[in-house]
Each structure stands twice: as C-alpha cells, then as structure tokens.
Design a protein around this motif. Structure first.
Motif, PDB file in Angstrom:
ATOM      1  N   LEU A 106      75.598   7.619  67.173  1.00 45.00           N
ATOM      2  CA  LEU A 106      75.743   6.894  65.913  1.00 45.00           C
ATOM      3  C   LEU A 106      76.049   7.857  64.769  1.00 45.00           C
ATOM      4  O   LEU A 106      76.883   7.554  63.892  1.00 45.00           O
ATOM      5  N   THR A 107      75.413   9.024  64.765  1.00 41.98           N
ATOM      6  CA  THR A 107      75.677  10.016  63.723  1.00 41.98           C
ATOM      7  C   THR A 107      77.094  10.568  63.834  1.00 41.98           C
ATOM      8  O   THR A 107      77.813  10.687  62.831  1.00 41.98           O
ATOM      9  N   LEU A 108      77.510  10.899  65.047  1.00 41.71           N
ATOM     10  CA  LEU A 108      78.865  11.412  65.241  1.00 41.71           C
ATOM     11  C   LEU A 108      79.905  10.367  64.838  1.00 41.71           C
ATOM     12  O   LEU A 108      80.920  10.689  64.211  1.00 41.71           O
ATOM     13  N   ALA A 109      79.648   9.101  65.210  1.00 43.02           N
ATOM     14  CA  ALA A 109      80.585   8.033  64.848  1.00 43.02           C
ATOM     15  C   ALA A 109      80.671   7.879  63.332  1.00 43.02           C
ATOM     16  O   ALA A 109      81.761   7.688  62.775  1.00 43.02           O
ATOM     17  N   THR A 110      79.532   7.970  62.641  1.00 39.36           N
ATOM     18  CA  THR A 110      79.524   7.848  61.182  1.00 39.36           C
ATOM     19  C   THR A 110      80.259   9.009  60.528  1.00 39.36           C
ATOM     20  O   THR A 110      80.996   8.817  59.540  1.00 39.36           O
ATOM     21  N   MET A 111      80.107  10.199  61.070  1.00 40.23           N
ATOM     22  CA  MET A 111      80.819  11.357  60.529  1.00 40.23           C
ATOM     23  C   MET A 111      82.327  11.237  60.754  1.00 40.23           C
ATOM     24  O   MET A 111      83.132  11.581  59.879  1.00 40.23           O
ATOM     25  N   ALA A 156      64.303  -3.707  68.051  1.00 41.24           N
ATOM     26  CA  ALA A 156      65.727  -3.608  67.737  1.00 41.24           C
ATOM     27  C   ALA A 156      65.948  -3.394  66.248  1.00 41.24           C
ATOM     28  O   ALA A 156      66.779  -2.578  65.835  1.00 41.24           O
ATOM     29  N   ALA A 157      65.201  -4.137  65.413  1.00 39.96           N
ATOM     30  CA  ALA A 157      65.372  -4.015  63.960  1.00 39.96           C
ATOM     31  C   ALA A 157      65.001  -2.618  63.473  1.00 39.96           C
ATOM     32  O   ALA A 157      65.721  -2.015  62.662  1.00 39.96           O
ATOM     33  N   VAL A 158      63.900  -2.098  63.974  1.00 40.67           N
ATOM     34  CA  VAL A 158      63.469  -0.752  63.558  1.00 40.67           C
ATOM     35  C   VAL A 158      64.470   0.300  64.016  1.00 40.67           C
ATOM     36  O   VAL A 158      64.810   1.228  63.274  1.00 40.67           O
ATOM     37  N   LEU A 159      64.973   0.163  65.242  1.00 41.74           N
ATOM     38  CA  LEU A 159      65.925   1.145  65.752  1.00 41.74           C
ATOM     39  C   LEU A 159      67.231   1.119  64.961  1.00 41.74           C
ATOM     40  O   LEU A 159      67.816   2.166  64.651  1.00 41.74           O
ATOM     41  N   LEU A 160      67.706  -0.089  64.620  1.00 37.15           N
ATOM     42  CA  LEU A 160      68.917  -0.181  63.797  1.00 37.15           C
ATOM     43  C   LEU A 160      68.704   0.484  62.435  1.00 37.15           C
ATOM     44  O   LEU A 160      69.563   1.248  61.955  1.00 37.15           O
ATOM     45  N   LEU A 161      67.568   0.194  61.816  1.00 32.73           N
ATOM     46  CA  LEU A 161      67.274   0.763  60.506  1.00 32.73           C
ATOM     47  C   LEU A 161      67.186   2.284  60.583  1.00 32.73           C
ATOM     48  O   LEU A 161      67.824   3.008  59.793  1.00 32.73           O
ATOM     49  N   LYS A 162      66.414   2.789  61.536  1.00 34.25           N
ATOM     50  CA  LYS A 162      66.254   4.234  61.686  1.00 34.25           C
ATOM     51  C   LYS A 162      67.568   4.901  62.077  1.00 34.25           C
ATOM     52  O   LYS A 162      67.915   5.977  61.571  1.00 34.25           O
ATOM     53  N   PHE A 164      70.779   3.961  61.553  1.00 33.79           N
ATOM     54  CA  PHE A 164      71.756   4.056  60.463  1.00 33.79           C
ATOM     55  C   PHE A 164      71.247   4.956  59.347  1.00 33.79           C
ATOM     56  O   PHE A 164      72.040   5.656  58.696  1.00 33.79           O
ATOM     57  N   LEU A 165      69.925   4.964  59.118  1.00 33.65           N
ATOM     58  CA  LEU A 165      69.370   5.840  58.089  1.00 33.65           C
ATOM     59  C   LEU A 165      69.606   7.306  58.451  1.00 33.65           C
ATOM     60  O   LEU A 165      70.065   8.105  57.621  1.00 33.65           O
ATOM     61  N   ALA A 167      71.860   8.498  60.576  1.00 37.71           N
ATOM     62  CA  ALA A 167      73.302   8.777  60.592  1.00 37.71           C
ATOM     63  C   ALA A 167      73.845   8.962  59.184  1.00 37.71           C
ATOM     64  O   ALA A 167      74.642   9.880  58.919  1.00 37.71           O
ATOM     65  N   ILE A 168      73.430   8.106  58.252  1.00 38.66           N
ATOM     66  CA  ILE A 168      73.941   8.193  56.882  1.00 38.66           C
ATOM     67  C   ILE A 168      73.418   9.437  56.175  1.00 38.66           C
ATOM     68  O   ILE A 168      74.162  10.141  55.480  1.00 38.66           O
ATOM     69  N   VAL A 169      72.132   9.744  56.360  1.00 36.60           N
ATOM     70  CA  VAL A 169      71.550  10.929  55.714  1.00 36.60           C
ATOM     71  C   VAL A 169      72.237  12.201  56.202  1.00 36.60           C
ATOM     72  O   VAL A 169      72.599  13.084  55.406  1.00 36.60           O
ATOM     73  N   LEU A 170      72.439  12.317  57.509  1.00 39.82           N
ATOM     74  CA  LEU A 170      73.093  13.516  58.045  1.00 39.82           C
ATOM     75  C   LEU A 170      74.556  13.597  57.609  1.00 39.82           C
ATOM     76  O   LEU A 170      75.079  14.691  57.357  1.00 39.82           O
ATOM     77  N   THR A 171      75.205  12.449  57.511  1.00 38.28           N
ATOM     78  CA  THR A 171      76.598  12.451  57.043  1.00 38.28           C
ATOM     79  C   THR A 171      76.675  12.816  55.569  1.00 38.28           C
ATOM     80  O   THR A 171      77.604  13.524  55.142  1.00 38.28           O
TER      81      THR A 171
END
Length: 298
Positions: A106-111, A156-162, A164-165, A167-171
């Motif tokens: 997810l992080t690589l995809a966001t970058m 699922a909700a917690v995993l989605l939140l964590k 994307f959080l 991935a966005i922070v690292l990006t």
C-alpha cells in the motif's frame, strides 16, 4: 458416509479409515458441486466436524467424466452463481490480519501514485492502482457488515485506517525529502495536469465507478473469478487519491487536499456500500433458487 454417498450432488467419496493423526480419525475425501458446497459444510458443522475434526476446501479445475457431469446436473443453478460462504468468510478474516506485505504494497502504491501526479503520468496511475492491495480488506469490511460479523468489521476498518495512514505519512516524508532536494515544488500540484487532474476533482462519475467496481469486485471473489479483480483495481482511484493527498500535504496545496480526501472517501464508501448490497442480493437470490429447487427437484 450414508449421507454423503446418498447425496446426488456428491461424488468421488473416499474413506481412509484411521489414517489421520492430528486430529486423529478417518480421512474422508469427496467432490461436491459448488452449488451444494454450503449445504454440505453446514451439515458437517452440525455434526461437530468443525469442532472435533478438520475441514479443508480446494477447487477442482476440471472433472471431465460422465460421473462428474451427472453430479453437476443434480445440483440446482449455475456454479458461478453459488457462493461458498465459509470459504469467503475464511478469506476475509485472512485479509484483515495486517501483514507487513500489506503495509509495504500500500505504501509503495501510494508513492507510485504521488510520482504519477508529479509527472502527470496516466501509466503510473494505473500501475499504482494495480499494486494497491486494499480491495481485499474493503471486501472483508462489506462482508462483515452484510453478515453482521462485528469482529470482521472492526478488523477491516482498523486495518484500512492504519494502512492508509501509514502509507500517506511515509509518502509525505518522502515528498518532503524530494522537496528539500529541489526535485519538486508546489507547482507540480497546482499546474495543469490533463492526465491526472481528475484524481483531486471527484464528481458524480467517481461515485458511479466506485459502486460498479465494488459490485464487480465482490462478485469476482464470491464466484471464484479472481482474474476480474485486475479490472476492479484499475477502475477506482483509491490509491491515486491517497498519493495526491500525501503530495498536497507535503507541498501544502490546501485546495487539493479536500478534493483528494473526498475522492478517497467516495471510493472507499462507494465500494463498501456496493459490496454489502451485492452480498445481500446474492444471499437472497440463492435462497429463492434453492427454495424453488426443493419444491420442484426435477
């Protein structure tokens, strides 16, 4: 054995008496038509096999024999319309475990999506969509809501939140480094982007595509058509929106932050709602078909 052998939807019944060591007991193998699998599994659960023994499922790619064809004809409906709910639920729980691979992809995809925004590259947008692993978790969230499984919904909700959080922070951190090195500036966000400008400008079609993609994605998973998921990945702008959002925060383009966040929310919400509706419709339609068959088995 009498139950399995007497069911016309079951064939290739094999018993290896006393062969199992953990859990100890007999090994029973049988081929079941997809349409009857949920019925057979429900019966096995009633017999205590889930608690005292073990059940494993595997798909049969081909069974070119008269025996298999006759077994298939004995089952109502079409195989693609049948949902093996136990398998779908098991897969959903597996999706919500939150492996390092999920966060990494997810992080690589966001970058990649952020770079697509900088270069205004439609090809990189598609690449980011394909790399993103989020749909499995979205489908798990929809399944939990449809079947009232609170553990699955919360996981699922917690995993989605964590996810994307992270991935966005690292990006954002990577974008700040690129800005400090002089590679990018706010002009990369605010300049005309004919190929990627749609990412931060959601409209009614964004919601329509999210709903259609959610329906297609859930159907592909419940019908065992994983190849259709590729089309789902490259239809929605979930990951590209996250990349645009991260870049907008790092370069501080407030006018783009709201649009990117809205695009992300529309995609996540639209796919989840569509998934719930699709699953409920599948359950209702299959129950009607099974009831019709039970009244007129011929």
């Amino acid at each position: 054995m009498d139950q399995l052998v007497g069911d016309a939807r079951v064939t290739n019944v094999v018993v290896l008496a006393g062969a199992a060591r953990r859990p100890a007991g007999d090994v029973v193998h049988c081929d079941v038509t997809r349409e009857a699998t949920s019925d057979i599994l429900a019966w096995l659960k009633e017999q205590g096999v889930y608690d005292d023994g073990s059940v494993a499922l595997s798909a049969v790619d081909a069974a070119p024999s008269r025996n298999a064809w006759e077994t298939e004809r004995a089952a109502p409906g079409a195989p693609d319309d049948a949902v093996v709910w136990d398998a779908v639920v098991d897969q959903a729980f597996a999706e919500t475990r939150g492996s390092w691979a999920f966060y990494a992809f997810l992080t690589l995809a966001t970058m990649i999506a952020a770079i697509a925004v900088v270069t205004d590259s439609a090809i990189l947008v598609v690449g980011a969509m394909v790399v993103g692993p989020e749909f499995g978790v979205i489908a798990a969230l929809a399944l939990g809501l449809a079947l009232h499984k609170t553990t699955l919904v919360s996981g699922a909700a917690v995993l989605l939140l964590k996810g994307f959080l992270v991935a966005i922070v690292l990006t954002v951190a990577a974008a700040l480094l690129a800005r400090a090195a002089g590679w990018i500036d706010v002009g990369n966000i605010t300049a005309a982007r004919p190929l990627t400008g749609f990412i931060w400008r959601p409209d009614k079609w964004s919601a329509v595509v999210a709903v259609l993609a959610g329906c297609a994605g859930v159907l592909s998973q419940t019908a065992g058509r994983a190849n259709a998921l590729v089309g789902v990945f490259i239809s929605v702008t979930t990951v590209p929106a996250a990349g645009d959002l991260a870049l907008s925060v790092a370069l501080w383009a407030p006018s783009h932050i709201g649009g990117s966040a809205a695009q992300l929310g529309i995609n996540l919400g639209g796919m989840t709602v569509a998934g719930v509706i699709t699953l409920l419709a599948q359950r209702a339609l299959w129950r009607l078909q099974a009831r019709s068959w039970s009244k007129n088995p011929s």
